[in-house]
Write an enzyme that holds these catalytic residues in place. Structure first.
Site, PDB file in Angstrom:
ATOM      1  N   TYR A  29      30.599  30.667  37.292  1.00 29.00           N
ATOM      2  CA  TYR A  29      31.866  30.110  36.817  1.00 29.00           C
ATOM      3  C   TYR A  29      31.607  29.072  35.729  1.00 29.00           C
ATOM      4  CZ  TYR A  29      34.259  32.268  40.824  1.00 29.00           C
ATOM      5  OH  TYR A  29      34.781  33.149  41.734  1.00 29.00           O
TER       6      TYR A  29
ATOM      7  N   PRO B  74      45.376  36.067  44.361  1.00 26.69           N
ATOM      8  CA  PRO B  74      46.604  36.381  45.094  1.00 26.69           C
ATOM      9  C   PRO B  74      47.862  36.441  44.245  1.00 26.69           C
ATOM     10  CG  PRO B  74      45.983  34.103  45.474  1.00 26.69           C
ATOM     11  CD  PRO B  74      44.855  34.726  44.707  1.00 26.69           C
TER      12      PRO B  74
ATOM     13  N   GLY C   3      46.376  44.130  38.722  1.00 27.13           N
ATOM     14  CA  GLY C   3      45.123  44.648  38.202  1.00 27.13           C
ATOM     15  C   GLY C   3      43.980  43.789  38.715  1.00 27.13           C
TER      16      GLY C   3
END
Length: 305
Positions: free
Chosen positions: A52, A216, A220
């Site tokens: 990340y 959530p 796609g």
């Protein structure tokens, strides 16, 4: 916020967690506000990954946590490893190196949870077992799990890994429901009946693995959010209707829909907006009726057999 026990562990966490993928783009002051707002709202599990922001998300988080009023011992730090540039890597060497690097960036002496990020076709489970055992013995990682793994991949790891695998982090949203669709369309010839994941939800419940629902609010994989998206008029109309009735936002309803499932899943929200985080966390305080849950499911374009 309500609490849930993570897998077969002794860890208790708020039933909503925060994904820190976007934290790399925040200033130190903004990141501090996000952490403090999340914790005040009941979020105590913060989800990271070594990739990340190229590692910067973990670095910014650590600096912001030190500046905040939140104590390290009061939160659960989770990170993931295994995704590299153009390939996946569950080798012992990479797992060990990734954990060491994450610990340095997060400025902590241990991870509460380590997840294997995406399945490695070249996985040698004996190497994973060695890495997990050494990390556990050294105290550098306390609990383990996986992400995006189907049941037989989990069972293959379990044949060698002696530590409990307490989490499987999987994509789930109101408009991305293959885990649920197949279970409702048993012995049918329609598209929804296709079992793509070896019955992940049932397996997770049987084996006490907590499903952490990532993206959530996405449609796609990472195409964008469906909340307020004009391409999804029916589901948004139903979300707004339920939101008005419950006195919460449409985003909170979308999270409440996941929380209503008896599998005791933990959504991973990725917002870096403090006001939105507070609003979403209100989902933990309401329970959708069975009728509301199915109405929302059908509004997303799903037909019941």
């Amino acid at each position: 916020m309500r609490k849930l026990t993570l897998g077969n562990s002794n860890l208790e966490a708020g039933d909503i967690s925060l994904g820190c993928m976007r934290m790399a783009g925040l200033s130190l002051e903004k990141a501090t506000e996000v952490i403090e707002t999340s914790f005040a709202s009941g979020i105590d599990l913060f989800d990271h990954a070594d990739i990340y922001g190229g590692g910067k998300s973990e670095d910014v988080f650590a600096q912001a946590l030190k500046q905040s009023s939140v104590r390290r011992e009061d939160i659960i730090l989770q990170s993931k490893c295994g995704i590299r540039d153009g390939f996946f890597d569950f080798s012992k060497k990479h797992i060990m190196t990734s954990v060491e690097d994450s610990l340095k960036r997060l400025q902590t002496d241990h991870l509460d949870i380590l997840l294997l990020h995406r399945p490695d076709a070249l996985v040698e489970p004996e190497e994973v077992a060695e890495a997990f055992s050494e990390l556990k013995t050294s105290g550098k990682v306390r609990h383990f799990g996986v992400s995006n793994h189907h049941p037989l991949q989990v069972d293959l790891l379990k044949k060698y890994v002696t530590e409990e695998l307490i989490i499987n982090q999987l994509q789930l949203s109101l408009v991305h429901t293959p885990m649920i669709d197949a279970g409702l369309n048993v012995n049918m010839f329609n598209e929804a009946a296709v079992v793509r994941d070896s019955h992940l939800l049932e397996y997770s419940r049987l084996h006490h693995m907590t499903v952490q629902a990532w993206s959530p609010f996405q449609h796609g994989m990472i195409e964008g959010v469906f909340i307020g998206n004009t391409d999804y008029p029916k589901v948004n109309a139903k979300l707004e209707e339920v939101a008005e009735k419950k006195g919460i936002t449409s985003s909170a309803v979308a999270i409440a829909w996941i929380l209503r499932h008896p599998g005791r899943m933990q959504p991973v929200i990725g917002s870096m907006n403090p006001d939105r985080i507070q609003q979403i966390c209100q989902a933990s305080n309401i329970t959708l009726s069975r009728e509301e849950w199915y109405e929302l499911y059908r509004s997303a374009g799903n037909e019941l057999p």
